[in-house]
Design an enzyme around this catalytic site. Structure first.
Site, PDB file in Angstrom:
ATOM      1  N   TYR A 154       1.568  -2.092   4.733  1.00  0.00           N
ATOM      2  CA  TYR A 154       1.648  -0.575   4.887  1.00  0.00           C
ATOM      3  C   TYR A 154       3.176   0.056   4.673  1.00  0.00           C
ATOM      4  CZ  TYR A 154      -3.071  -1.471   6.589  1.00  0.00           C
ATOM      5  OH  TYR A 154      -4.471  -1.649   6.753  1.00  0.00           O
ATOM      6  N   ARG A 181     -15.313   4.560   4.806  1.00  0.00           N
ATOM      7  CA  ARG A 181     -15.944   5.672   5.262  1.00  0.00           C
ATOM      8  C   ARG A 181     -15.228   7.114   5.259  1.00  0.00           C
ATOM      9  NH1 ARG A 181     -17.676   7.251  11.238  1.00  0.00           N
ATOM     10  NH2 ARG A 181     -15.612   8.083  10.929  1.00  0.00           N
ATOM     11  N   GLY A 182     -13.979   6.818   5.710  1.00  0.00           N
ATOM     12  CA  GLY A 182     -13.344   8.171   5.780  1.00  0.00           C
ATOM     13  C   GLY A 182     -13.385   8.948   7.147  1.00  0.00           C
ATOM     14  N   HIS A 220      -8.324   2.844  -3.118  1.00  0.00           N
ATOM     15  CA  HIS A 220      -9.062   3.244  -2.119  1.00  0.00           C
ATOM     16  C   HIS A 220     -10.048   4.183  -2.364  1.00  0.00           C
ATOM     17  CE1 HIS A 220      -6.020   1.642   1.062  1.00  0.00           C
ATOM     18  NE2 HIS A 220      -5.866   1.063   0.003  1.00  0.00           N
ATOM     19  N   THR A 242      -4.038   4.841  -1.081  1.00  0.00           N
ATOM     20  CA  THR A 242      -5.013   5.612  -0.362  1.00  0.00           C
ATOM     21  C   THR A 242      -5.560   6.788  -1.089  1.00  0.00           C
ATOM     22  OG1 THR A 242      -3.209   7.049   0.854  1.00  0.00           O
ATOM     23  CG2 THR A 242      -3.484   5.021   1.688  1.00  0.00           C
ATOM     24  N   ALA A 275     -16.705   3.180  17.368  1.00  0.00           N
ATOM     25  CA  ALA A 275     -17.873   2.170  17.610  1.00  0.00           C
ATOM     26  C   ALA A 275     -18.134   1.929  19.202  1.00  0.00           C
ATOM     27  CB  ALA A 275     -17.083   0.698  17.174  1.00  0.00           C
ATOM     28  N   PHE A 332       0.682   5.683  -0.553  1.00  0.00           N
ATOM     29  CA  PHE A 332      -0.170   7.049  -0.479  1.00  0.00           C
ATOM     30  C   PHE A 332       0.415   7.877  -1.399  1.00  0.00           C
ATOM     31  CE2 PHE A 332       3.116   7.761   2.725  1.00  0.00           C
ATOM     32  CZ  PHE A 332       3.672   8.830   2.631  1.00  0.00           C
ATOM     33  N   HIS A 371     -13.250  -0.386  16.043  1.00  0.00           N
ATOM     34  CA  HIS A 371     -12.887   1.075  15.546  1.00  0.00           C
ATOM     35  C   HIS A 371     -13.115   2.065  16.644  1.00  0.00           C
ATOM     36  CE1 HIS A 371     -13.649   4.824  13.364  1.00  0.00           C
ATOM     37  NE2 HIS A 371     -13.140   4.332  12.167  1.00  0.00           N
ATOM     38  N   GLU A 399       0.824  -1.096   0.140  1.00  0.00           N
ATOM     39  CA  GLU A 399      -0.060  -0.052  -0.100  1.00  0.00           C
ATOM     40  C   GLU A 399       0.873   1.537   0.050  1.00  0.00           C
ATOM     41  OE1 GLU A 399      -3.428   0.018   2.567  1.00  0.00           O
ATOM     42  OE2 GLU A 399      -2.721   2.119   3.228  1.00  0.00           O
TER      43      GLU A 399
END
Length: 623
Positions: A272, A111-112, A81, A52, A153, A23, A150, A21
């Site tokens: 990552y 979601r972001g 993404h 990303t 959450a 960015f 999360h 991944e």
């Protein structure tokens, strides 16, 4: 191709797989450098790569560009993404249309940031359901999972139910947030299975590069009090000011985490990378026990299935990962063998690609190298960045020495005609043909040895399915001065070299050839298939390549600034010839070698055989 299909294939074979991944960098120069880094990491054969998504329009566009470049020019499946909250609905719709246009078939739906009340979508599950409604089954979709829940959450169990909702609405796989405690991830997977989440769950792995980066990530993502994480922190405290020591420690520790996960049955890992390559590369390739030893020919004795990726080529040239192109394209001109990404960029706008035979049912027209409409607007800058300026006092000896050293020392990518190091097959003709040609003023930019029915799994020349046999006609392509060109044609036009066909052209468009139509120079015979001929030479393609090949002499200089190019390089551009010669007798395979040996006796040697390395600037990206 959908990533989930690749994942299922690996799992069915109990095979180790991994992904990277990245960015979008903040600057254009940073993006060009990232593309260069991604190209190097492509040699590790990741199952896919991701980029990303940012909140700014520039970053969104660069996410698309990174994925489109990986997909279309690097041959890597890409995972784009995309975050739904606080992004205008029209932008989301346009981004998905652009992704489809670029051949991108996989999304990581997120979601972001916490949604504002006026956001079109409040949750990733809503966005996911809309994508499925609007685009059907086109996109493969991944979603994020949080091993410790999360942060927003209501509870860990509530977060599991939200993840299940995303899977129930069509998510194909889950990529987890980073962690450093194996037990935390294993418990998360077990809990997911208990609530009915059956899709693959891939652990997110972040290498440790500095002590402070580790502490920051630990505070942000590792909620549970863990003895193993505390032990990692304690070990790094004493070395925290020595980044190299921390990085070495991190390679060993993250490798140990991966091995523990593999012993628990985990087979896939998502790195990552933080746009850095060294730690990831070392984790994958350092010999056991420090790393996973993917490039180590010696078998590991751990019982873990972390073997090196299969490097057998389906075709003898770099393939795009764009499925339309993969399904249709079977033939390419040989001239772009060392610049495959340039060729793919030049032909991205084609509606159809040659299959079966070059030009059998279509007449492809080459486009200009304007990548701005292909979602890879930095591609030309990225490819051109590989060439540095010529020395102000460049001479024929200096140029020959640079090309000669590129052959001997693997420095091909320092020259703009080479996007990568020379293919291993070049070793077969390096000493007897390529090396002396460059020392005598014939600077080579493309070649292949003759091959007569070698097995398709032969390490240096093999390609295609197992159990087949491959064939090649030897050829060589080079620049030379008018005087040398005259000697070359004095030799190769003799009746005794009746198996040689040639084409030659200069930057002005003057052209001569003794071949007409299309000449297949690579083909293969495989069980249960028609004969495959993936590489050809033809006059139309040669004349198109001729324009690009000569322009590369001036590539280091911006349009309008060619006058700053050294006088000798300008002379090369204006007066030299580009010559391509094929030996059509692939059985005897002697006429090209004999002819060039005869030419070498007629032209002076420019540099001695044991020439020192030419001085050149080698800019290494720092981590």
């Amino acid at each position: 191709m959908k990533i989930i299909d690749k994942i299922h294939d690996c799992l069915e074979r109990d095979s180790f797989f991994y992904s990277f991944e990245f960015f979008p960098p903040k600057t254009d120069a940073g993006l060009v450098n990232l593309l260069d880094r991604m190209e190097r990491m492509a040699e590790l054969k990741p199952t896919f790569v991701g980029a990303t998504w940012g909140m700014e329009a520039k970053t969104m566009n660069e996410t698309l560009e990174i994925c489109a470049t990986a997909q279309n020019l690097m041959g890597m499946e890409s995972l784009m993404h995309i975050t739904c909250t606080n992004t205008p609905f029209e932008v989301l719709k346009a981004s998905l249309r652009s992704a489809r246009e670029a051949g991108i078939q996989n999304l990581l739906v997120l979601r972001g940031a916490k949604a504002r009340p006026d956001s079109h979508f409040q949750q990733a599950s809503e966005f996911l359901a809309w994508i499925k409604k609007e685009h059907g089954d086109y996109f493969g979709i991944g979603v994020a999972g949080y091993p410790e829940g999360h942060e927003e959450a209501e509870s860990y169990q509530a977060d599991l139910q939200h993840l299940k909702e995303k899977v129930d609405k069509g998510a194909d796989f889950v990529i987890s947030q980073l962690f450093y405690d194996v037990d935390v991830f294993i418990r998360f997977v077990q809990d997911c299975r208990k609530v009915g989440i059956k899709c693959p769950i891939i652990p997110g792995i972040m290498p440790i590069n500095t002590y402070h980066q580790f502490e920051r990530m630990k505070r942000a993502f590792c909620k549970t009090k863990s003895e193993s994480i505390d032990a990692l922190s304690a070990k790094m405290q004493a070395m925290q000011k020595d980044d190299d020591e921390v990085k070495n420690f991190g390679v060993r520790e993250v490798t140990a985490i991966i091995k523990k996960l593999m012993r628990k049955g985990v087979r896939g890992f998502h790195f990552y990378t933080q746009n850095l390559e060294k730690s990831v590369t070392r984790i994958l390739t350092d010999p056991f026990p420090e790393g996973l030893g993917l490039l180590d020919d010696a078998a590991n004795d751990t019982g873990l299935p972390c073997a090196a990726p299969n490097n057998q080529r389906d075709l003898p040239w770099l393939q795009s990962a764009n499925m339309k192109r993969v399904c249709e394209e079977e033939v390419r001109p040989a001239f772009w063998s060392n610049r495959p990404k340039s060729y793919m960029a030049k032909t991205m706008s084609w509606d159809d690609f040659p299959n079966g035979r070059w030009g059998d049912s279509r007449s492809p027209a080459f486009g200009e190298e304007d990548h701005s409409h292909n979602h890879v607007s930095h591609a030309k800058q990225w490819l051109d960045a590989k060439s540095g300026p010529w020395s102000a006092n460049a001479t024929i000896a200096n140029v020959c020495e640079i090309f000669y050293n590129a052959l001997l020392n693997g420095d091909g990518p320092q020259l703009p005609w080479f996007e990568r190091t020379l293919a291993p097959e070049s070793d077969r003709i390096l000493k007897g043909c390529l090396s002396p040609m460059n020392r005598h003023g014939m600077v080579t930019i493309n070649s292949q040895p003759g091959v007569n029915g070698e097995r398709s799994d032969t390490r240096d020349v093999g390609w295609g399915p197992a159990g087949g046999y491959v064939y090649q006609k030897a050829y060589v392509e080079f620049f030379c001065s008018p005087a040398v060109a005259a000697k070359v044609f004095e030799v190769i036009t003799q009746p005794k070299y009746n198996q040689l066909t040639y084409m030659r052209a200069n930057s002005s468009g003057d052209f001569t050839a003794n071949q007409e139509g299309v000449n297949a120079v690579t083909w293969g015979v495989f069980p249960g298939k028609e004969i495959v001929q993936p590489t050809v030479v033809d006059t139309c393609s040669f004349m198109e390549w001729r324009k690009e090949a000569f322009a590369l002499w001036l590539a280091p200089y911006k349009p309008g600034e060619e006058r700053f190019c050294p006088p000798f390089i300008q002379e090369v551009y204006k007066t030299w010839w580009l010559i391509h010669i094929v030996d059509n007798d692939y059985v005897q395979d002697t006429q090209l070698d004999s002819a060039m040996a005869e030419v070498l006796k007629l032209v002076p040697e420019i540099i001695p055989e044991a020439a020192p390395r030419a001085d050149h600037v080698d800019v290494e990206m720092k981590e």
